[in-house]
Design a protein around this motif. Sequence first.
Motif, mmCIF file in Angstrom:
data_model
loop_
_atom_site.group_PDB
_atom_site.id
_atom_site.type_symbol
_atom_site.label_atom_id
_atom_site.label_comp_id
_atom_site.label_asym_id
_atom_site.label_seq_id
_atom_site.Cartn_x
_atom_site.Cartn_y
_atom_site.Cartn_z
ATOM 1 N N TYR A 1 -5.923 -7.278 -8.763
ATOM 2 C CA TYR A 1 -5.860 -5.848 -8.661
ATOM 3 C C TYR A 1 -6.565 -5.510 -6.895
ATOM 4 C CZ TYR A 1 -7.583 -1.007 -8.342
ATOM 5 O OH TYR A 1 -8.169 0.121 -8.073
ATOM 6 N N LEU B 1 -4.984 -4.104 -3.561
ATOM 7 C CA LEU B 1 -5.428 -2.867 -3.040
ATOM 8 C C LEU B 1 -5.916 -3.056 -1.634
ATOM 9 C CD1 LEU B 1 -6.013 0.089 -3.560
ATOM 10 C CD2 LEU B 1 -8.271 -0.553 -4.161
ATOM 11 N N ARG C 1 -4.409 -5.272 0.409
ATOM 12 C CA ARG C 1 -3.369 -5.402 0.919
ATOM 13 C C ARG C 1 -2.641 -4.233 1.626
ATOM 14 N NH1 ARG C 1 0.259 -10.855 -0.194
ATOM 15 N NH2 ARG C 1 0.558 -10.143 2.060
ATOM 16 N N THR C 2 -2.656 -3.184 0.546
ATOM 17 C CA THR C 2 -2.135 -2.143 0.635
ATOM 18 C C THR C 2 -2.730 -1.241 2.011
ATOM 19 O OG1 THR C 2 -1.720 -1.741 -1.848
ATOM 20 C CG2 THR C 2 -1.869 0.256 -0.533
ATOM 21 N N GLN D 1 2.163 -12.313 -3.684
ATOM 22 C CA GLN D 1 2.994 -11.349 -4.170
ATOM 23 C C GLN D 1 3.102 -10.169 -3.579
ATOM 24 O OE1 GLN D 1 1.859 -10.093 -8.195
ATOM 25 N NE2 GLN D 1 3.353 -11.647 -9.000
ATOM 26 N N ALA D 2 4.081 -9.187 -3.661
ATOM 27 C CA ALA D 2 4.141 -7.957 -2.725
ATOM 28 C C ALA D 2 2.875 -7.037 -3.698
ATOM 29 C CB ALA D 2 5.567 -7.343 -3.259
ATOM 30 N N PRO D 3 2.596 -6.384 -3.143
ATOM 31 C CA PRO D 3 1.384 -5.631 -3.490
ATOM 32 C C PRO D 3 1.458 -4.511 -4.636
ATOM 33 C CG PRO D 3 1.319 -5.228 -1.110
ATOM 34 C CD PRO D 3 2.568 -6.149 -1.524
ATOM 35 N N ALA D 4 2.739 -3.950 -4.357
ATOM 36 C CA ALA D 4 2.977 -2.893 -5.606
ATOM 37 C C ALA D 4 2.969 -3.586 -6.832
ATOM 38 C CB ALA D 4 4.596 -2.205 -5.103
ATOM 39 N N LEU E 1 -0.554 -4.494 -8.123
ATOM 40 C CA LEU E 1 -1.241 -3.128 -8.461
ATOM 41 C C LEU E 1 -0.503 -2.947 -9.871
ATOM 42 C CD1 LEU E 1 -1.226 -0.954 -5.320
ATOM 43 C CD2 LEU E 1 -3.145 -1.786 -6.703
ATOM 44 N N ARG E 2 0.725 -2.941 -9.936
ATOM 45 C CA ARG E 2 1.329 -2.523 -11.280
ATOM 46 C C ARG E 2 0.722 -3.312 -12.325
ATOM 47 N NH1 ARG E 2 6.298 -1.104 -9.358
ATOM 48 N NH2 ARG E 2 7.000 -3.117 -9.539
#
Lengths: 224, 821
Positions: B725, B729, B731-732, B811-814, B817-818
């Motif tokens: 997680y 975050l 990476r976001t 992995q793509a951050p979204a 996060l999800r």
Amino acid sequence: MDASANLVQAIGLGKQVETGEGMLVILDDINFVVAAGASVALLGASGSGKTTLLGLLAGLDRPSSGRVLIDGQDLEALDEDGRAQLRAERIGFVFQNFQLLQGLSALENVMLPLELAGAAEPRREAGELLARVGLEKRLGHYPNQLSGGEQQRCAIARAFAARPSLLIADEPTGNLDPHTGARVIELLFELNQARGATLVMATHDEALAGHCGQRLQLQAGQLV
Amino acid sequence: MLTRDWRGGELQLLAVALLIAVTSVSAVGFFVDRAERGLARQAAALIAADLVVSSAAPLSPAFAQQARAQGLATAQIRQLRSVALAGERLQLVEVKAVSPGYPLRGELRTAPQAYAPDRPAAGIPPRGEAWVQPRLLQALGLEVGDSFQLGEQPLRIGRILSVEPDPGGDMFSVAPRVLINLDDLPATGLLGQGALVNYRLLIAGEAAAVQTSRANLALQLRGGEKLLQARDGRPELRSALERAQRFLSLAALVSVLLAGVAVATAARRFARRHFDTSAILRCLGATQGRIARAFGLEMLWLALLASTAGVLLGVAAQALIARLLERLLLVPLPPPSWQPLLPGYATGLLLLLGFALPPLLALRQVPPLRVLRRDVPVRAARGWPLYAAMLVAMGVLSYWQLGDARLVLTVFAGMLASVALLALAARLLILLLGRLRGRVGVAWRFGLANIARRPGASVVQLVAIGLGLTVLLLLSTVRNDLLRDWRRSLPPQAPNHFLINVQPDQVAGIRAFFADQGVARPVLHPMVRARLVSLNGKPVSSHDYAGERAKHLVTREFNLSWAARPQADNRIVAGRWWSPDEQGQAQLSLEAGLAETLGIALHDRVGFRVNGRVREFRVTSLRQVDWDSFNVNFFTLVPPGVLAGEPASYVTSLYLAAADKPRLAALVQQFPNVTVIDIDAVLTGVRRLIGQVTRAVEFLFLFTLAAGVAVLYAAIQTHRDERRYESALLRTLGARRGVLLRGLLAEFLTLGALAGLLAGLAASALAWALAAQVFHFAYRFDPAVVAWGVLAGVLLVGAAGWLGTRRALNQAPARSLREAL
């Protein structure tokens, strides 16, 4: 319209995910532009695809079809690190549930984007920003020592720290009581104006949307 | 529920940890069981059978018939003393006449010439032929192929007898062996009136049938007939195997305990991930008991499945160990029995009960309010019952594995002390880290902050990883030291020949002989034959003792020797050795094991009949003798001067390389009465044993290693979700992969290095304690152990950490996060 004046361009944007019962369409053929300095409210019921759209705009996720241009830069042309770099330089975030790093103090949380963007004096700048949001006495506190409103103010400070040209906010008041929420929104718009950033904010609060110059309504994955 | 939770990952880890524990316990269990029974067969070789009926009078033919009717194999032996005659020369010989089938257990080996390489004999001597020990050739001046007269029968010397499984009697007996065919015996005419003949019936076969036969025979025995059963095998084999078994059990136990730590860690994470499920279940009206039962049943199924797989793997693993040890015993290992199944399953269940259930029980306590507010804290399972359950489970498992309370206590005390010290040191180090992080870059700050932010969790992780590393380091040091110690106890130049029956006036000559040959400078030990007659003034008889070994010891002749100083491989365990001014006093130093068997204590008075006269000695010291050294050693020692004037002979042991063996021919020519005993065959066997045991130990060590890695992995996985997680975050917020990677590496490398440092120190301390208390060898502190600890910690934790979190990096951050939210 002059393309260079458009900070955000969504062109034929679609997102589908594979589920046990076949493909689920979350977003379908989304097209819009946001001019630099504008403020946009993204409205829609729960499950209409607001958060997914914000994720695509920030390059946190990749679309199934179409593309997103930020300041003329096609996000699909960048790799994961390239998109991270772009976020570090141009995009700030405010989340519904604050998303502060629990291991870092308020000051360290705000320093983080400054350091990632290579700022010269991250500590001083972060301190000033926190003072600006009224947290000058809580620099060394950890997120779990702050109230919800304080955490969101800290998150706002963090979002503006690296002077982003685009601020993305996902239901920023969703987890706050109305009074605290109103204070946070005030602060958000104040800083947005002061720093000349473009704001894209997802919300289902009509009153909040009223503060914004532009409205986008999502329904079942489509703009209406 | 089981299948659904399987995908969560913790169950897989729980299952793997259980699997490792059960596999290693059952592999060792199966193997030890087989080796035990193999050793019993080895012991059988010493009497050439499983069961022997022995008498001074002819045995009823019914005995053999009954045994054969039960499907058992039989053979006959007649043994007597006689005189061999060749021309003018005479020699007292031990005649052994055997029937086809001899030996039923063990191996007979012969050679074409004296001191030539031997091989297993096919069958027994044909009629008209004798197989003899080389001493007879010296005594009679004969060669292989020549004939001699035994009673009225001429016999041709067919081969040289090098090894007989059942030499019986006294190894230092002077009369050489003559092995002949039983059918030749009547023609010798030696079985006449008044001949002292020992009649023996050998019986061997299935263990159950042998026991039945033994019970039957016991009822039919007449006076003077006695039953012998294989009991104790070769002591040098037994002591090596006992040590090996001890070490194997220790390694298995350590695997189990490590697996326990992994189970506990995985169970905690499993419980945490099920807080929401439990809260919803409680909202829907499930009682606490119902929730506990649901999770309890799930664990029970898991334990059964994992234990079954573990036991099956254990069978496969022991087959491998057994293959490694196949030629260790002269007989093939008996097939595995099903007895070790029970400990395998019990280990699986106990591990789950003791280590996984307590954290799971916390699930009962999840407040239903959590459905509405996720930040409602869940009260953790209460500390002390949790630790008490673990301690009890560990205690039961340890005692079961080792069966040695002292070893269990040592391991336990060591583990507890390590845990306490590790926890304390970990806390201090984390405090230090907290101060450091203001001065490092963003990636390192993030990594160090991760450690410092959860001081409690980080201490637990450090202790778990540290414990895992401690045990691995400990086991590898103890293993290396132990193996080195074993090899040292039997150096390549261990004595392989004994010279006995050296007369006092030949001692100087023998020394000169070897000095001239430049081979060795043997130490000659004097000995005087004596019989034990009294203890504290009361006469001693074999009826006073219940044990067969004691009965045997009382009736045999003792060799009293004298020495001014104890030998290097002797250790005084009680009393004290005589001082120079006590020489000539009637003191006695006894081997501790013998004293225990015969019930003789320090300060007791022991009477021996020496040369027809009773002499009394006071026991002033007890010695532990390292029989593995193959040096000449004595059960009974007295100060020099006490036995002056008594008829003594001298004995020595020496090493002769194969190339030097022919010199023995010259020796026996010069000193015809001196007897040479060659124990090369025995030594080769023991060396092979050590080599094979070493490999078995190393094989089992792999299990422990696997358990250790499981602990590391479990400890790192504990916070996997949070890490993923947070990575997302970051990476976001625009952190690039490199920054994230450096942050995670900073955390794992620091964790690994700290754990490794602590583990190296703890392992050194424990190795010292084990060496001193349990395995009895000298321990030297080795700084390399600490260095290895740090290196292993950095590498293992770094690798495991990277493996556990790399997905979050790519992995793509979204998505991360999800998944995490």
